[in-house]
Write a protein that holds these residues in place. Structure first.
Motif, mmCIF file in Angstrom:
data_model
loop_
_atom_site.group_PDB
_atom_site.id
_atom_site.type_symbol
_atom_site.label_atom_id
_atom_site.label_comp_id
_atom_site.label_asym_id
_atom_site.label_seq_id
_atom_site.Cartn_x
_atom_site.Cartn_y
_atom_site.Cartn_z
ATOM 1 N N PHE A 116 0.878 -1.162 0.000
ATOM 2 C CA PHE A 116 0.000 0.000 0.000
ATOM 3 C C PHE A 116 0.917 1.213 0.000
ATOM 4 C CE2 PHE A 116 -2.515 -3.259 2.267
ATOM 5 C CZ PHE A 116 -3.593 -3.328 1.397
ATOM 6 N N ASN A 130 -0.714 -7.120 15.517
ATOM 7 C CA ASN A 130 -1.453 -6.109 14.750
ATOM 8 C C ASN A 130 -0.586 -5.580 13.618
ATOM 9 O OD1 ASN A 130 -2.910 -5.003 17.742
ATOM 10 N ND2 ASN A 130 -4.023 -5.800 16.036
ATOM 11 N N GLY A 131 -1.188 -5.500 12.442
ATOM 12 C CA GLY A 131 -0.474 -4.904 11.319
ATOM 13 C C GLY A 131 0.547 -5.812 10.664
ATOM 14 N N ALA A 132 0.556 -7.096 11.044
ATOM 15 C CA ALA A 132 1.537 -8.025 10.473
ATOM 16 C C ALA A 132 1.255 -8.302 9.003
ATOM 17 C CB ALA A 132 1.532 -9.333 11.255
ATOM 18 N N GLY A 133 -0.003 -8.140 8.589
ATOM 19 C CA GLY A 133 -0.377 -8.426 7.213
ATOM 20 C C GLY A 133 -1.299 -9.625 7.088
ATOM 21 N N LYS A 134 -1.855 -10.083 8.183
ATOM 22 C CA LYS A 134 -2.718 -11.266 8.175
ATOM 23 C C LYS A 134 -3.956 -11.055 7.314
ATOM 24 C CE LYS A 134 -3.385 -11.131 12.668
ATOM 25 N NZ LYS A 134 -2.612 -9.938 13.039
ATOM 26 N N THR A 135 -4.639 -9.941 7.570
ATOM 27 C CA THR A 135 -5.874 -9.676 6.827
ATOM 28 C C THR A 135 -5.564 -9.486 5.341
ATOM 29 O OG1 THR A 135 -6.915 -8.694 8.753
ATOM 30 C CG2 THR A 135 -7.834 -8.112 6.617
ATOM 31 N N THR A 136 -4.501 -8.766 5.060
ATOM 32 C CA THR A 136 -4.136 -8.525 3.667
ATOM 33 C C THR A 136 -3.856 -9.847 2.957
ATOM 34 O OG1 THR A 136 -3.160 -6.436 4.381
ATOM 35 C CG2 THR A 136 -2.575 -7.217 2.191
ATOM 36 N N GLN A 182 -12.677 -10.181 9.304
ATOM 37 C CA GLN A 182 -12.335 -9.794 10.670
ATOM 38 C C GLN A 182 -13.526 -9.137 11.370
ATOM 39 O OE1 GLN A 182 -8.651 -7.718 10.761
ATOM 40 N NE2 GLN A 182 -8.630 -7.469 12.968
ATOM 41 N N GLU A 211 -9.365 -13.794 12.346
ATOM 42 C CA GLU A 211 -9.520 -13.529 13.774
ATOM 43 C C GLU A 211 -10.915 -13.891 14.264
ATOM 44 O OE1 GLU A 211 -7.806 -9.995 15.278
ATOM 45 O OE2 GLU A 211 -6.237 -9.898 13.768
ATOM 46 N N GLN A 254 -4.310 -13.507 16.750
ATOM 47 C CA GLN A 254 -3.251 -12.875 17.527
ATOM 48 C C GLN A 254 -3.024 -13.682 18.787
ATOM 49 O OE1 GLN A 254 -3.930 -8.765 18.403
ATOM 50 N NE2 GLN A 254 -5.223 -8.505 16.608
#
Ligand SMILES: Nc1ncnc2c1ncn2[C@@H]1O[C@H](COP(=O)(O)OP(=O)(O)OP(=O)(O)O)[C@@H](O)[C@H]1O
Ligand SMILES: [Mg+2]
Lengths: 269, 328
Positions: B27, B52-58, B97, B174, B206
Motif C-alpha cells: 500500500f 497487529n499490522g503483520a499483514g494477516k488480513t491482507t 475480521q 480472527e 493474535q
C-alpha cells in the motif's frame, strides 16, 4: 452448554446448486431492498420529509409573492419538487452503499461466485421502489393541496416514468461517490453540497427570467432545469420530444459512463 | 468466460488446498505482505499468527480474491487466483475480521439471502437457513434483527453464513477476537467440527493459545514476512532447548532482574501478561543455574523458578523480538 448437537444437517456436506442467472442474483438483491423497507420503515420519513417541507414552505410562504396565488405556485413547484425528491433519494442510496462497505458486507458479496454487478442492480431496483413510493407520497400530498395535472392519468404516468429514469441515472453518480468515499456521512455531506446549488440554481422554485442574466445562463445549463421543464410539460400535456430528450440526456450519459466505472471501482476496492 | 476454466489439478498437486508462492502486496510504500509462501494441505486447520499490522488480513483477502496481489502466485483448491477468480470463489468462503452481515435484516433473512445468491430455490434456501441456525444455536434468535445480536451470536451467524455451501477452504480472519472465554470455546468447537467434516480452515489469530489449540500447523508472520512455520511443538523446539522461568516475591524488582538475566544469558527477557514472571532462553542448565545464582546473590527474592520448554507466547516473542522493552 451444547452447540445444538441434534440433527447434523448444518454440518453435512452441501454441494453447490446450479449457478443462478445474473437476473436471479439481481432480483435477490432487490428482495433485500424490500426487506430493508420492512425492517426500517423510518427511512421513508427521511426520504419524504425534506420534499414535504419544501412543498409546504414554498407554497404557503412564498407562493403568493412569487406566483400571485398559492394554487398557481403549487402547479409550478410540484414537478420540480419531484425531481428534487428522487435526487435526494439517490444520496441515501449512496450512503447505504457506503455503510455496506464499511460493515464489510461487500467483502462477503464479492467473495461469492455471482454476477459482479448484481449488488448494484439490486440497489437500483430498491431505488426505483423508493422513488415510486416517495414520488407517490409527494404527488398525493400535491393533489390533496390542489395540484392538478392537466394531462390526466396518462400524462401523470409519463411524468412518473421520466422521474424514475431520472432517479436511475442520477443514482449512478451516488453509487460512484459511495464507492469512493469512506464514510456514509461524508457521502451525505458531499451529496447535499452538490445537490442544493443544483436544485436552487434551477427553474424548480422560480422562473429564471427573474434572475440576473449571468445566473439565468447558468440555470439554462443546469440539467435539473431541463428535467423540471420536461416534468411540467408531461403533467400539462404539452411536452415536446426535445424537452424530454434533454431531460434524459444526463441520466442516459450517467448510465453509459458510470456503470462501467462502478464495475471497475468495485473490482479494485 | 475466462473465469470458468476446466477443472485442472495443476502443479500445486491435488493434496494442497492452498499453495502460494511469493505473494506480495504494497500500500504505497508500505509492504503489507512481503513475499509469503504458504502450503496448506487439504482438510487441515492452519493458523497464521501475527501481531497487529503483520499483514494477516491482507494475506487472507488476497487468497479470497478480494484484493489483487502485486506479486507472486497462488492456487486455491487447484484454481489459479489470477486466472480463475470466479472458480476460486466457488470453492471458498470467507468470514472477515469484522462481521459481514446485514444488521437490519434478521439472522434468518441474512442466511436466506446468501443461499438465494448461491442458487438455492426459495424453499431450499429456507431449509438451509433453518439447518444452519439450528446447528449454530441460533434458532431462538432467528427472527431478530442482527443489530440486536451479541458479539458471540454475530460471530456464529457470520461463520454460518460462510457454510451455506460447504466450502473447500474456509478463511476465518480472527474468528474469536473480542469474544468472552465461553463464546471463544464455543467457536473453537465449531471450527474443530468443521475441520472434522473435511473443510480446510485457514485462520488468522493474535492469540497463541488459539493457534496452539486449533491448528496442526502454524505460520508466524510479522511485517509482512513469514518468520517461522511448523507445528506448535516444532516451533517451541526451534526456539531453544530450554527456557528459564523466574518469579519474584517483589514485582518491583522485575526490571533489575530482567536486566541481569539478559546480561548473563545473552537473550532478550520476556514477561508474562500479568507482569509476574520472567522468561528467558538459556543455552544450558548450567548457564541457567549460574544466572539464577547471580540473581539471588544480587539480593532478588526469587519466589519460584523452573526450566522448561517455552510457551508458544515466548516462542512468539523470541521470534518477533517484540519484548525488547523488557531488556533495557
Ligand atoms: N487498504 C489499505 N490501505 C493502506 N494500508 C493498508 C490497507 N490495508 C492494510 N493496510 C496496512 O497494511 C498493514 C497490514 O495490515 P493488515 O490489516 O493485513 O494487518 P493484520 O495483520 O490483519 O492486523 P490486525 O491484527 O490489526 O487485524 C498495516 O500496516 C495496515 O495499516
Ligand atoms: Mg486483520
Amino acid at each position: 452448554m451444547t452447540d445444538a448437537p441434534t440433527g447434523e444437517t448444518g454440518f453435512a456436506r452441501v454441494e453447490r446448486p446450479a449457478p443462478p442467472s445474473a437476473a436471479a442474483n439481481a432480483l435477490t438483491f432487490g428482495w433485500r431492498a424490500v426487506l430493508k423497507f420492512k425492517h426500517v420503515p423510518e427511512q421513508l420519513f427521511d426520504l419524504v420529509m425534506t420534499p414535504i417541507m419544501f412543498t409546504l414552505l414554498f407554497t404557503f410562504v412564498f407562493g403568493g409573492a412569487i406566483a400571485g396565488s398559492t394554487g398557481d405556485y403549487l402547479q409550478f413547484l410540484l414537478p420540480g419538487i419531484l425531481v428534487q425528491t428522487v435526487m435526494f433519494n439517490s444520496v441515501y442510496s449512496g450512503m447505504g452503499l457506503s455503510t455496506d462497505f464499511q460493515k464489510g458486507l461487500f467483502d462477503r458479496f464479492r467473495s461469492l461466485p455471482i454476477w459482479p454487478l448484481a449488488p448494484f442492480a439490486g440497489l437500483m431496483a430498491g431505488d426505483v421502489l423508493r422513488h415510486l413510493i416517495a414520488g407517490g407520497i409527494i404527488l398525493g400530498i400535491g393533489l390533496a393541496l390542489g395540484f392538478r395535472p392537466e394531462a390526466g392519468v396518462a400524462g401523470t404516468l409519463a411524468a412518473v416514468a421520466l422521474l424514475v429514469a431520472i432517479g436511475f441515472g442520477v443514482g449512478w453518480v451516488f453509487i460512484v461517490i459511495g464507492l469512493l468515499v469512506r464514510t456514509p456521512t461524508t457521502v451525505m455531506t458531499l451529496g447535499f453540497t452538490v445537490l442544493f446549488p443544483l436544485v436552487f440554481a434551477s427553474n424548480v422554485m422560480v422562473d429564471p427570467a427573474t434572475m440576473p442574466p449571468w445566473l439565468e445562463s447558468v440555470v439554462a445549463l443546469n440539467p435539473v432545469t431541463h428535467m423540471t421543464t420536461a416534468m411540467r410539460g408531461l403533467f400539462a400535456g404539452n411536452a415536446g420530444v426535445g424537452a424530454v430528450a434533454l431531460a434524459l440526456a444526463l441520466p442516459v450519459m450517467a448510465t453509459l459512463v458510470l456503470a462501467p466505472l462502478v464495475l471497475a471501482l468495485y473490482r479494485r476496492r | 468466460m475466462r473465469d470458468l476454466p476446466p477443472p485442472r489439478l495443476d502443479q500445486a498437486g491435488p493434496s494442497l488446498a492452498i499453495a502460494a508462492r511469493g505473494l506480495a502486496k504494497s500500500f504505497g510504500t508500505l509492504r503489507a505482505v512481503d513475499g509469503i509462501d504458504l502450503e496448506v494441505p487439504r482438510g487441515e486447520i492452519f493458523a497464521v499468527l501475527g501481531p497487529n499490522g503483520a499483514g494477516k488480513t491482507t494475506l487472507m483477502r488476497m487468497l479470497a480474491t478480494l484484493l489483487p496481489p502485486d506479486g507472486g502466485t497462488a492456487t486455491v483448491m487447484g484454481h489459479d487466483l489470477m486466472c480463475a477468480p470466479q472458480a476460486v470463489r466457488g470453492a471458498i468462503a470467507m468470514t472477515g475480521q469484522f462481521a459481514s452481515l446485514d444488521e437490519d435484516l434478521t439472522g434468518r433473512e441474512n442466511l436466506i439471502l446468501l443461499a438465494r445468491l448461491w442458487g438455492f430455490s426459495r424453499r431450499g434456501a429456507r431449509a438451509r437457513a433453518e439447518a444452519l441456525l439450528a446447528d449454530f444455536g441460533l434458532s431462538g434468535a432467528a427472527r431478530r434483527q442482527v443489530k440486536d445480536y451479541s458479539g458471540g451470536m454475530r460471530r456464529r451467524l457470520d461463520i454460518a453464513a460462510s457454510l451455506i455451501v460447504t466450502p473447500g477452504v474456509l478463511f476465518l480472519d480472527e474468528p474469536t477476537t473480542g469474544l468472552d472465554p465461553t463464546a471463544r470455546q464455543r467457536v473453537w468447537r465449531l471450527i474443530r467440527r468443521l475441520a472434522g467434516s473435511g473443510v480446510t480452515v485457514l485462520l488468522t489469530t493474535q492469540y497463541l493459545e488459539e493457534a496452539d489449540q486449533l491448528a496442526r500447523r502454524i505460520a508466524v508472520i510479522d511485517h509482512g514476512r513469514k518468520i517461522a512455520e511448523g507445528t506448535s511443538r516444532e516451533l517451541k523446539a526451534a526456539t531453544g532447548s530450554g527456557f528459564l522461568h523466574v518469579a519474584l516475591h517483589d514485582p518491583g524488582g522485575l526490571d533489575a532482574a530482567a536486566a541481569l538475566l539478559s546480561e548473563r544469558l545473552g537473550h532478550p527477557v520476556s514477561r508474562n501478561a500479568e507482569d509476574t514472571r520472567l522468561a528467558v532462553m538459556a543455552g544450558s542448565a548450567a548457564e541457567a543455574n549460574a544466572a539464577l545464582a547471580a540473581l539471588i546473590e544480587a539480593g532478588h527474592d526469587v519466589a519460584d523458578f523452573s526450566m522448561g520448554t517455552p510457551s508458544l507466547e515466548e516462542v512468539f516473542f523470541a521470534l518477533t523480538g517484540r519484548m525488547e522493552e523488557a531488556t533495557p
